[in-house]
Design a protein around this motif. Structure first.
Motif, mmCIF file in Angstrom:
data_model
loop_
_atom_site.group_PDB
_atom_site.id
_atom_site.type_symbol
_atom_site.label_atom_id
_atom_site.label_comp_id
_atom_site.label_asym_id
_atom_site.label_seq_id
_atom_site.Cartn_x
_atom_site.Cartn_y
_atom_site.Cartn_z
ATOM 1 N N THR A 94 112.057 -27.490 53.229
ATOM 2 C CA THR A 94 111.001 -26.718 53.896
ATOM 3 C C THR A 94 109.605 -27.079 53.407
ATOM 4 O OG1 THR A 94 111.241 -24.918 52.272
ATOM 5 C CG2 THR A 94 112.561 -24.781 54.283
ATOM 6 N N HIS A 99 107.856 -29.620 53.669
ATOM 7 C CA HIS A 99 107.034 -30.408 54.593
ATOM 8 C C HIS A 99 107.033 -29.834 56.016
ATOM 9 C CE1 HIS A 99 111.117 -31.989 55.135
ATOM 10 N NE2 HIS A 99 110.744 -32.244 56.372
ATOM 11 N N ARG A 108 106.059 -27.182 59.022
ATOM 12 C CA ARG A 108 104.903 -26.363 59.393
ATOM 13 C C ARG A 108 105.227 -25.603 60.680
ATOM 14 N NH1 ARG A 108 103.986 -27.942 55.121
ATOM 15 N NH2 ARG A 108 102.096 -28.835 54.201
ATOM 16 N N SER A 109 104.693 -24.393 60.776
ATOM 17 C CA SER A 109 104.838 -23.641 62.015
ATOM 18 C C SER A 109 103.832 -24.171 63.034
ATOM 19 C CB SER A 109 104.613 -22.148 61.753
ATOM 20 O OG SER A 109 103.227 -21.904 61.517
ATOM 21 N N SER A 110 103.948 -23.699 64.266
ATOM 22 C CA SER A 110 103.024 -24.152 65.314
ATOM 23 C C SER A 110 101.588 -23.731 65.030
ATOM 24 C CB SER A 110 103.466 -23.607 66.674
ATOM 25 O OG SER A 110 103.521 -22.186 66.653
ATOM 26 N N GLY A 139 100.440 -23.781 61.867
ATOM 27 C CA GLY A 139 100.048 -24.467 60.645
ATOM 28 C C GLY A 139 100.506 -23.811 59.349
ATOM 29 N N LYS A 140 101.316 -22.758 59.425
ATOM 30 C CA LYS A 140 101.798 -22.103 58.203
ATOM 31 C C LYS A 140 102.875 -22.955 57.541
ATOM 32 C CE LYS A 140 100.816 -17.459 59.942
ATOM 33 N NZ LYS A 140 101.378 -16.149 60.355
ATOM 34 N N LYS A 141 102.877 -22.975 56.203
ATOM 35 C CA LYS A 141 103.840 -23.780 55.453
ATOM 36 C C LYS A 141 105.246 -23.194 55.552
ATOM 37 C CE LYS A 141 100.565 -25.487 51.976
ATOM 38 N NZ LYS A 141 100.267 -25.546 50.524
ATOM 39 N N GLY A 142 106.203 -24.072 55.736
ATOM 40 C CA GLY A 142 107.595 -23.622 55.801
ATOM 41 C C GLY A 142 108.062 -22.996 54.499
ATOM 42 N N CYS A 172 107.965 -18.487 64.781
ATOM 43 C CA CYS A 172 109.053 -19.204 64.100
ATOM 44 C C CYS A 172 110.429 -18.638 64.400
ATOM 45 C CB CYS A 172 108.824 -19.196 62.587
ATOM 46 S SG CYS A 172 107.416 -20.183 62.072
ATOM 47 N N PHE A 221 110.041 -24.640 63.850
ATOM 48 C CA PHE A 221 108.809 -25.211 63.322
ATOM 49 C C PHE A 221 108.339 -26.349 64.231
ATOM 50 C CE2 PHE A 221 111.248 -23.535 59.797
ATOM 51 C CZ PHE A 221 110.312 -22.787 59.085
ATOM 52 N N THR A 273 105.697 -29.694 63.721
ATOM 53 C CA THR A 273 104.784 -30.487 62.903
ATOM 54 C C THR A 273 104.371 -31.687 63.733
ATOM 55 O OG1 THR A 273 106.047 -29.820 60.948
ATOM 56 C CG2 THR A 273 104.456 -31.614 60.665
#
Length: 465
Positions: free
Chosen positions: A50, A52, A54-56, A58-61, A88, A98, A100
């Motif tokens: 997780t 690397h 990203r949500s649509s 831009g939040k980190k997985g 998500c 996600f 990216t």
């Protein structure tokens, strides 16, 4: 990795990565605290995946993906959806979604009985057009770094329309990029799935050691090149079934490896107990050697029981494996790849072999019992012999003590009595009287001491019940 020689750049449409990752939650006969350690390792591997994503928005997985507390676990998802952003997740779905760039990802973390399952799909929608085969590298960040236990399967799939190019070389290049080493097409198992080229690259992984034997699992990496969109849609029907098929596949390999180790250890123990039984009469047995036998017997019994448990587990997973094979064939209306059907036959033979070994090793329990009984009898006889010698030695000491005491009492009266008859008219006993007195004193003392010691010995050794 260099491009395929003398060929144009290889392109695939809708490149997709499927990851099936399996880890034990708890094993047979393991203490409860191991469960948390195993979960922590599963969490570590999940974090690698997780990191690397990203949500649509831009939040980190890594900030989104969390697990529920251990005590709330049950079969099904173990993801904590309480703080997952709406972009998500989807209604009535246990996956996280996600985006990216052009890469879409779907992630699931589940528990099934005693196993944790990590399922990841990463793909580029076909609307984005064809991508270079090197693009697969962008889909598999950190996957080659995962700590494998039960097993792991990675499938690289995509639509490949240019059938004039060598798919063998394409698959080899794809796998070479993934493992960062040169892999020849000759190293691959070449098969067919949905009438499309299907390549398999199995690798053994050493998981742990038991008595210097390595327990092995397997990393299975595959390449599936669809002929067209219709074949891709057919394949999408069976990927969920593959989760259960591959779970059984990897567990069979893992548990069979453990079974072979147990079999080898038990064979060593069996040879030892067989040798001890044959050389029983030549070996000196004592309380120490007798005290070691029960623990050795218990270890043998526990290992044999564990081997029987492993055989039952293999049968259960083989049954599940067969059911999954049938479900896949019903879904697609075709036979599964030969690799999977051959594995079913192979494990059938392996289970029969393990059962045969169990039958051969089971008499070892009886050998331990008979040897313990014989040794116990021998030790008891030895102890009785020693005790009898000690009793007789005590009798001797009793007689000597009595003789000395009697001698001290009768020595002077005997000498004086002899002197009266032999030394008439003399004031002092003669030398002859003294020697005769000493001789008679010893004789009388020994006779009286012997008689008393016999009585004492009989009194101490008689049955007082």
């Amino acid at each position: 990795m260099a491009q395929i020689q003398n060929n144009p750049i290889v392109k695939v449409e809708s490149p997709t990565l499927h990851l099936y990752y399996y880890r034990l939650r708890h094993g047979i006969n393991e203490p409860a605290n191991i469960t948390q350690d195993r979960r922590n390792k599963f969490q570590d591997n999940l974090n690698k995946i997780t990191s690397h994503l990203r949500s649509s928005t831009g939040k980190k997985g890594s900030d989104i993906v969390k697990l529920i507390p251990t005590e709330k676990e049950h079969d099904g998802t173990i993801l904590d959806f309480s703080s997952v952003p709406s972009e998500c997740r989807k209604l009535n779905n246990d996956r996280l979604y996600f985006e990216t760039g052009i890469i879409h990802s779907r992630l699931a973390a589940r528990r099934f009985n005693d196993t944790y399952i990590l399922r990841l799909i990463r793909y580029v929608p076909s609307a984005q057009g064809e991508q270079s085969i090197d693009f697969f590298d962008n889909l598999c960040d950190h996957i080659s770094e995962l700590d494998v236990e039960i097993g792991q399967t990675v499938i690289f799939a995509g639509i490949f329309r240019n059938q004039s190019q060598s798919t063998d070389a394409i698959a080899a290049e794809c796998l070479s990029n993934f493992y960062n080493k040169n892999i020849s097409p000759d190293e691959l198992i070449i098969d067919k799935f949905l009438s499309s080229p299907f390549y398999i690259y199995p690798q053994k992984v050493s998981v742990k050691t038991i008595d210097q034997y390595a327990v092995e699992s397997e990393k299975l990496t595959c390449v599936l090149l669809y002929q067209n969109e219709q074949v891709e849609k057919e394949a999408d029907k069976i990927y969920n079934i593959l989760q259960n098929l591959l779970l059984s596949y990897h567990k069979i390999i893992y548990f069979y490896s453990q079974s072979l180790i147990l079999k080898n250890i038990l064979h060593q123990q069996y040879r030892v107990i067989e040798s001890l039984t044959e050389d029983y009469a030549q070996k000196k047995w004592d309380k120490l050697s007798l005290s070691q036998l029960p623990q050795q017997s218990l270890d043998y019994y526990k290992r044999l029981s564990f081997l029987e448990d492993q055989a039952r587990l293999l049968e259960i997973h083989q049954s599940n494996y067969r059911i999954c094979l049938e479900e896949i064939e019903q879904k697609i209306g075709q036979k599964v790849p030969k690799f999977f059907s051959d594995f079913n036959f192979k494990i059938d033979q392996n289970i029969k072999q393990i059962k045969s070994e169990i039958g051969f090793l089971t008499p070892g329990i009886g050998l331990y019992e008979k040897l313990m009984l014989s040794v116990q009898t021998q030790v008891s006889i030895n102890e009785d012999t020693i005790r009898d010698k000690q009793d007789k030695l005590g009798q001797v000491f009793t007689g000597l003590g009595t003789a000395i005491a009697v001698g001290q009492i009768v020595s002077q009266p005997v000498t004086n009595t002899l002197s009266i008859y032999l030394d008439k008219g003399k004031n002092q006993p003669s030398l002859v009287s003294l020697w005769l007195g000493a001789f008679l004193t010893i004789t009388v003392s020994l006779l009286i001491g012997y008689g008393i010691s016999i009585k004492i010995y009989q009194w101490f050794t008689k049955d007082k019940s």
